[in-house]
Design a protein around this motif. Structure first.
Motif, PDB file in Angstrom:
ATOM      1  N   TYR A   1      51.752  45.617  36.111  1.00  0.00           N
ATOM      2  CA  TYR A   1      50.400  46.092  36.377  1.00  0.00           C
ATOM      3  C   TYR A   1      49.470  44.920  36.634  1.00  0.00           C
ATOM      4  N   SER A   2      48.366  45.219  37.267  1.00  0.00           N
ATOM      5  CA  SER A   2      47.292  44.247  37.455  1.00  0.00           C
ATOM      6  C   SER A   2      46.038  44.775  36.790  1.00  0.00           C
ATOM      7  N   VAL A   3      45.179  43.846  36.381  1.00  0.00           N
ATOM      8  CA  VAL A   3      43.902  44.186  35.768  1.00  0.00           C
ATOM      9  C   VAL A   3      42.813  43.423  36.504  1.00  0.00           C
ATOM     10  N   SER A   4      41.820  44.144  36.990  1.00  0.00           N
ATOM     11  CA  SER A   4      40.697  43.508  37.700  1.00  0.00           C
ATOM     12  C   SER A   4      39.509  44.448  37.686  1.00  0.00           C
ATOM     13  N   GLN A   5      38.387  43.949  38.128  1.00  0.00           N
ATOM     14  CA  GLN A   5      37.165  44.742  38.124  1.00  0.00           C
ATOM     15  C   GLN A   5      37.204  45.820  39.219  1.00  0.00           C
ATOM     16  N   PRO A   6      36.374  46.871  39.084  1.00  0.00           N
ATOM     17  CA  PRO A   6      36.410  47.999  40.032  1.00  0.00           C
ATOM     18  C   PRO A   6      36.220  47.599  41.493  1.00  0.00           C
ATOM     19  N   SER A   7      35.487  46.514  41.743  1.00  0.00           N
ATOM     20  CA  SER A   7      35.283  46.087  43.133  1.00  0.00           C
ATOM     21  C   SER A   7      36.594  45.670  43.787  1.00  0.00           C
ATOM     22  N   LEU A   8      37.604  45.336  42.978  1.00  0.00           N
ATOM     23  CA  LEU A   8      38.924  45.009  43.496  1.00  0.00           C
ATOM     24  C   LEU A   8      39.886  46.192  43.385  1.00  0.00           C
ATOM     25  N   THR A   9      39.842  46.891  42.250  1.00  0.00           N
ATOM     26  CA  THR A   9      40.799  47.993  42.064  1.00  0.00           C
ATOM     27  C   THR A   9      40.578  49.117  43.070  1.00  0.00           C
TER      28      THR A   9
ATOM     29  N   THR B   1      40.395  52.348  34.240  1.00  0.00           N
ATOM     30  CA  THR B   1      40.142  52.270  35.687  1.00  0.00           C
ATOM     31  C   THR B   1      40.340  50.860  36.229  1.00  0.00           C
ATOM     32  N   ASP B   2      40.404  49.856  35.346  1.00  0.00           N
ATOM     33  CA  ASP B   2      40.616  48.472  35.791  1.00  0.00           C
ATOM     34  C   ASP B   2      42.095  48.134  35.942  1.00  0.00           C
ATOM     35  N   ILE B   3      42.969  49.096  35.670  1.00  0.00           N
ATOM     36  CA  ILE B   3      44.417  48.841  35.677  1.00  0.00           C
ATOM     37  C   ILE B   3      45.068  49.548  36.864  1.00  0.00           C
ATOM     38  N   VAL B   4      45.890  48.812  37.597  1.00  0.00           N
ATOM     39  CA  VAL B   4      46.679  49.373  38.692  1.00  0.00           C
ATOM     40  C   VAL B   4      48.134  49.015  38.429  1.00  0.00           C
TER      41      VAL B   4
ATOM     42  N   ASP C   1      34.485  38.267  33.342  1.00  0.00           N
ATOM     43  CA  ASP C   1      33.383  37.395  33.779  1.00  0.00           C
ATOM     44  C   ASP C   1      33.504  36.951  35.228  1.00  0.00           C
ATOM     45  N   TYR C   2      34.642  37.231  35.846  1.00  0.00           N
ATOM     46  CA  TYR C   2      34.868  36.765  37.219  1.00  0.00           C
ATOM     47  C   TYR C   2      35.331  37.931  38.083  1.00  0.00           C
ATOM     48  N   GLY C   3      34.481  38.333  39.004  1.00  0.00           N
ATOM     49  CA  GLY C   3      34.781  39.482  39.854  1.00  0.00           C
ATOM     50  C   GLY C   3      35.907  39.247  40.832  1.00  0.00           C
ATOM     51  N   ASN C   4      36.349  37.988  41.000  1.00  0.00           N
ATOM     52  CA  ASN C   4      37.429  37.689  41.949  1.00  0.00           C
ATOM     53  C   ASN C   4      38.763  37.408  41.257  1.00  0.00           C
ATOM     54  N   VAL C   5      38.856  37.650  39.950  1.00  0.00           N
ATOM     55  CA  VAL C   5      40.084  37.381  39.201  1.00  0.00           C
ATOM     56  C   VAL C   5      40.899  38.665  39.027  1.00  0.00           C
ATOM     57  N   ILE C   6      42.203  38.542  39.294  1.00  0.00           N
ATOM     58  CA  ILE C   6      43.150  39.626  39.029  1.00  0.00           C
ATOM     59  C   ILE C   6      44.227  39.086  38.107  1.00  0.00           C
ATOM     60  N   VAL C   7      44.522  39.815  37.042  1.00  0.00           N
ATOM     61  CA  VAL C   7      45.548  39.412  36.083  1.00  0.00           C
ATOM     62  C   VAL C   7      46.811  40.222  36.334  1.00  0.00           C
ATOM     63  N   LEU C   8      47.947  39.546  36.347  1.00  0.00           N
ATOM     64  CA  LEU C   8      49.242  40.206  36.518  1.00  0.00           C
ATOM     65  C   LEU C   8      50.033  40.131  35.219  1.00  0.00           C
ATOM     66  N   ARG C   9      50.602  41.266  34.802  1.00  0.00           N
ATOM     67  CA  ARG C   9      51.468  41.278  33.625  1.00  0.00           C
ATOM     68  C   ARG C   9      52.628  42.254  33.860  1.00  0.00           C
ATOM     69  N   THR C  10      53.612  42.202  32.959  1.00  0.00           N
ATOM     70  CA  THR C  10      54.824  42.983  33.158  1.00  0.00           C
ATOM     71  C   THR C  10      55.433  43.422  31.828  1.00  0.00           C
ATOM     72  N   PHE C  11      56.246  44.456  31.892  1.00  0.00           N
ATOM     73  CA  PHE C  11      57.027  44.902  30.746  1.00  0.00           C
ATOM     74  C   PHE C  11      58.466  44.379  30.819  1.00  0.00           C
ATOM     75  N   SER C  12      58.773  43.572  31.831  1.00  0.00           N
ATOM     76  CA  SER C  12      60.149  43.132  32.050  1.00  0.00           C
ATOM     77  C   SER C  12      60.637  42.158  30.999  1.00  0.00           C
TER      78      SER C  12
END
Length: 386
Positions: free
Chosen positions: A258-266, A101-104, A235-246
């Protein structure tokens, strides 16, 4: 009954010159203020030489054989893909050790970034635009994406060694700042951000400001003190991580990020996520590649080994080369940038020139890398080692 062929045979309606030119139609004013994205050019054909494209940070190796076999059997492209990319998020969750659920997902990490900006930064009703702070020079799509979102980009110059000036970036944050972009390793200059310096930076950032850690080249990083966004976002509710398969997975043409972040952001990101952005073929390829991650990592190590050879070769020639932790190297050639790019073209190598700032050269095939080093050995306007 009129058939489709009958309809195709009907000539288009005549229009007046005024109607055809549509002089009243105008794009948003911001389009005239944005830079154009310049994709890496293909190499020029030179008689007697095999040409190589080193201008787009592409993986020189094709996808794994298992991936090619998997997508060759994909036949359901007449159907819409799963809008939640459930299979991919489930596989990623197991691989990363995070809740699905943390992945978009998005169409590449750039697509995922555009979803973030559409969610958190833009032009508010009757107010000044939100601000997005990022280092510069960095990923050239940043100013375009920020501008199209309706936000104002605040560019903070990188240091002479190509690293982010986090102190200056923290000082650039105002009441209007909504997003900060951290690119690590930084494209096109190459250095990473360390975990400690990012933790210190986050302590200076208001909790309502979203901090995006863009890790498109994370798999190529070998410095043990480098930041790992997945370790931080918990540990940080305001952090979003970006990654790629490219890059590491060699799926640039299929657009999977995709991005990975806490539910308050997703919960908000899912509202702005582009429906069906990841096709069935792309999802199937990414899932299969993850299931053969050992093979992917072995291929990445081959590229890292070549990167090491290139960097050591350049420094042995007296070139001043910044830390290189992606699949590319940066040559700060200044006014000689365009001349070097032209010389590379004469050697059937395409490289990415950035105005009068420098040249980014992707790590490619062994033959290409060797020819690049030979060119650098002949070139006299090199950035001197300090």
């Amino acid at each position: 009954m009129t058939s489709i062929d009958d309809l195709r045979a009907i000539p288009p309606a005549e229009t007046s010159e005024a109607e055809g030119s549509s002089p009243g139609l105008r794009p948003r004013g911001v389009l005239g203020k944005l830079p154009r994205y310049a994709a890496g050019k293909p190499p020029v054909m030179v008689d007697g030489l095999e040409s190589f494209k080193l201008s787009s940070n592409e993986n020189p190796l094709p996808p794994l054989p298992a991936v090619l076999a998997a997508i060759a059997s994909e036949t359901s492209i007449n159907r819409y893909p799963d809008p939640m990319t459930t299979a991919l998020r489930t596989e990623l969750a197991a691989y990363l050790g995070v809740p699905a659920t943390d992945i978009v997902t998005g169409a590449g990490s750039l697509g995922a970034l555009n979803q973030i900006l559409a969610t958190f930064a833009g032009q508010n009703d009757f107010d000044a635009p939100d601000e997005v702070v990022y280092a510069w020079r960095s990923f050239e799509a940043y100013p375009i994406s920020v501008g199209l979102a309706g936000a104002a980009g605040i560019q903070v110059p990188v240091r002479a060694d190509g690293t982010h000036d986090l102190e200056a970036m923290a000082a650039a944050i105002t009441d209007r700042t909504r997003v900060v972009l951290l690119c690590t390793p930084n494209n096109p200059t190459g250095p990473i951000l360390t975990r400690d310096e990012v933790v210190d930076f986050l302590a200076e950032v208001p909790s309502h400001v979203v901090v995006v850690i863009d890790e498109a080249y994370q798999e190529f990083v070998r410095r043990p003190d480098a930041v790992n966004g997945i370790e931080l976002y918990r540990d940080y509710g305001n952090v979003i991580v970006l990654r790629t398969f490219s890059k590491a997975h060699g799926l640039a043409g299929l657009r999977v990020g995709y991005s990975v972040s806490q539910p308050s952001l997703t919960e908000h990101l899912r509202v702005s996520a582009v429906p069906f952005a990841v096709s069935q073929i792309a999802e199937h390829a990414a899932v299969t590649s993850l299931r053969h991650i050992d093979e992917v990592e072995a291929r990445v190590q081959l590229i890292v080994d070549e990167r090491t050879r290139v960097v050591e070769g350049l420094r042995g020639l007296g070139w001043n080369v910044p830390e290189a932790e992606g699949n590319f190297v940066w040559l700060a050639l200044g006014d000689h940038t365009q001349d070097f790019a032209a010389r590379a073209g004469e050697h059937a190598l395409s490289v990415r020139a950035f105005g009068s700032e420098g040249v980014r050269v992707s790590i490619g095939e062994e033959t290409a890398n060797t020819r690049f080093l030979e060119l650098c050995g002949e070139y006299t306007h090199r950035p001197a080692a300090r």
